[in-house]
Design an enzyme around this catalytic site. Structure first.
Site, PDB file in Angstrom:
ATOM      1  N   ARG A  53       0.875  -1.183   0.000  1.00  0.00           N
ATOM      2  CA  ARG A  53       0.000   0.000   0.000  1.00  0.00           C
ATOM      3  C   ARG A  53       0.907   1.227   0.000  1.00  0.00           C
ATOM      4  NH1 ARG A  53       2.289   1.773   3.670  1.00  0.00           N
ATOM      5  NH2 ARG A  53       0.759   3.422   3.755  1.00  0.00           N
ATOM      6  N   GLY A  54       0.266   2.412  -0.075  1.00  0.00           N
ATOM      7  CA  GLY A  54       1.058   3.631  -0.265  1.00  0.00           C
ATOM      8  C   GLY A  54       1.144   3.896  -1.762  1.00  0.00           C
ATOM      9  N   ALA A  55       0.866   5.143  -2.141  1.00  0.00           N
ATOM     10  CA  ALA A  55       0.686   5.456  -3.558  1.00  0.00           C
ATOM     11  C   ALA A  55       1.859   5.010  -4.454  1.00  0.00           C
ATOM     12  CB  ALA A  55       0.415   6.952  -3.709  1.00  0.00           C
ATOM     13  N   ARG A  90      -7.373  -0.451  -6.784  1.00  0.00           N
ATOM     14  CA  ARG A  90      -7.680   0.614  -5.813  1.00  0.00           C
ATOM     15  C   ARG A  90      -7.873   1.916  -6.592  1.00  0.00           C
ATOM     16  NH1 ARG A  90      -4.186   1.046  -0.497  1.00  0.00           N
ATOM     17  NH2 ARG A  90      -6.018   2.223   0.157  1.00  0.00           N
ATOM     18  N   GLN A 201      -2.111   2.602   9.949  1.00  0.00           N
ATOM     19  CA  GLN A 201      -0.812   2.584   9.260  1.00  0.00           C
ATOM     20  C   GLN A 201       0.245   3.355  10.048  1.00  0.00           C
ATOM     21  OE1 GLN A 201      -3.773   3.210   7.838  1.00  0.00           O
ATOM     22  NE2 GLN A 201      -3.799   2.708   5.666  1.00  0.00           N
ATOM     23  N   ASP A 242      -1.812  10.759  -2.025  1.00  0.00           N
ATOM     24  CA  ASP A 242      -2.169   9.768  -3.045  1.00  0.00           C
ATOM     25  C   ASP A 242      -2.524  10.398  -4.379  1.00  0.00           C
ATOM     26  OD1 ASP A 242      -2.842   8.657  -0.239  1.00  0.00           O
ATOM     27  OD2 ASP A 242      -2.593   6.914  -1.537  1.00  0.00           O
ATOM     28  N   ASN A 252      -5.224  12.690   0.639  1.00  0.00           N
ATOM     29  CA  ASN A 252      -4.390  11.784   1.440  1.00  0.00           C
ATOM     30  C   ASN A 252      -5.289  11.023   2.407  1.00  0.00           C
ATOM     31  OD1 ASN A 252      -1.755  10.755   2.085  1.00  0.00           O
ATOM     32  ND2 ASN A 252      -1.865  11.871   4.019  1.00  0.00           N
TER      33      ASN A 252
END
Ligand code: MRU
Length: 374
Positions: A53-55, A90, A201, A242, A252
């Site tokens: 995960r995380g852009a 996503r 997170q 993001d 975000n």
């Protein structure tokens, strides 16, 4: 960055380019384990279920997902089906679209027989570029921390939200890259880590990776930031993003907007760190135009953690029957953002400055020239 002293990236191909390995982020902080992705479907599932995960990392995993698929089927139709499927994994982080569309544009003009080999090279190039970009973000952002330290002549307190560290990228991170660079340069700093409900997170990932690097930090409940800012206990906020629109609105992790409001009210600088592929030049108005991911209600109604017997278990927080809503992201209007920290330097979050940045991405202008243009 290092895990128990061993250098790791968050994603890497096997030597024979038949699979990709990732760190399974759903198991952290209690268990450090890696997973092997062997097909495009594995990559799509890893993104959707947030094992990655995380852009920026989502974008790179999407690119490797295309490469995995090309090993088996490399026709035009297969390329299209692969890209279309991965794009749905996503919706909010624009880096996923960026990574996949870059692969599509690169592979489409090639012969079917060439595609697999080239896809692996291109995915690896995207991963390497991400590391370089984040290192540059760290360099530019650490100067802001240094300047604050020189002015204050005491420990710099930085608040961050969600995880925009090396786990959210291939290496270094975005919001945490300036923190790592400043810490490594000997600047005294401390990080307030928002726990970041519902997936935590901050508490699970940011606290873990800061701890691995030895950076002093304190985890706080999500609602604490405003109180700390009123008391002068936060010198600056640095968050990731993001998706940023062409006029500087910042999407975000849910809760970022409230931190930006509190920062604005208390005169605390609010910085957003991002690689330029996170800018969506096709959009202007973030609140209206950016698709906001809605995830399963169970992420709100339940929480998981380490039990006394050493097992990780999920427990229910809410009364049975209460409904829960789970919006994954929010949008902070550009007017609340002090500046954007990018690989090309620090710029204001407005359309004019962003245009300069856009030109700069292709022209590769150096820092002095960028400074003159600001
Ligand atoms: O839902 P997630 O964990 O993928 O959300 C991640 C964030 O919101 C990060 O802060 C953002 O992607 C920036 S990552 C460098």
């Amino acid at each position: 960055m290092k895990v128990n002293g061993t250098p790791y990236r968050t994603i890497w191909p096997t030597a024979d380019n038949t699979a990709v390995e990732i760190i399974d982020q759903t198991k952290l902080p209690h268990i450090f384990t890696t997973l092997r992705l062997e097909s495009m479907r594995d990559a799509e599932r890893a993104i959707r279920d947030m094992q990655v995960r995380g852009a920026p990392l989502i974008g790179v995993t999407g690119a490797y997902g295309v490469a995995l698929s090309m090993n088996h089927h490399a026709s035009d139709a297969a390329l299209k089906a692969t890209c279309d499927k991965l794009l749905l994994a996503r919706p909010t982080a624009v880096n996923l679209r960026w990574g996949i569309e870059r692969m599509r544009a690169f592979l489409l003009p090639l012969q079917e027989s060439e595609r697999a080999a080239v896809a692996w090279q291109e995915a690896a190039r995207i991963a390497d570029e991400d590391v370089e970009i984040n290192s540059s973000i760290g360099r530019h952002g650490s100067e802001l921390i240094r300047a604050t330290h020189q002015k204050k002549n005491a420990t710099v307190n930085i608040l961050t939200h969600c995880n925009a560290g090396w786990l959210a990228t291939v290496d270094w991170g975005t919001a945490l890259a300036p923190i790592y660079k400043a810490f490594d340069a000997g600047i005294s700093l401390h990080v307030w880590v928002d726990e970041t409900r519902p997936r935590n997170q901050g508490a699970s990932l940011t606290a873990w990776e800061l701890g691995q690097h030895g950076v002093p930090h304190t985890v706080i409940a999500d609602n604490t930031g405003g109180h700390l800012m009123q008391r002068g206990m936060v010198d600056m906020c640095i968050v990731g993003t993001d998706r940023v629109t062409a006029r500087g609105d910042v999407c975000n992790k849910i809760g970022t907007y409230l931190k930006a409001l509190a920062a604005h009210d208390n005169g605390v600088p609010f910085y957003v760190a991002l690689p330029t592929p996170t800018i969506d030049w096709t959009l202007q108005e973030g609140v209206k135009d950016i698709p906001i991911e809605e995830r399963a209600a169970e992420e709100v109604t339940h929480i998981s953690g380490l039990c006394d017997d050493g097992q990780v278990r999920s427990v229910q927080l809410t009364p049975k029957g209460s409904r829960a809503a789970n919006y994954g992201f929010d949008v902070t209007p550009a007017r609340l953002v002090t500046a954007l920290i990018t690989e090309n330097g620090v710029v204001k979050a407005n359309a004019a400055a962003m245009c300069t940045l856009r030109d700069m991405s292709s022209l590769n202008i150096d820092d002095d020239q960028l400074e003159q243009l600001r």
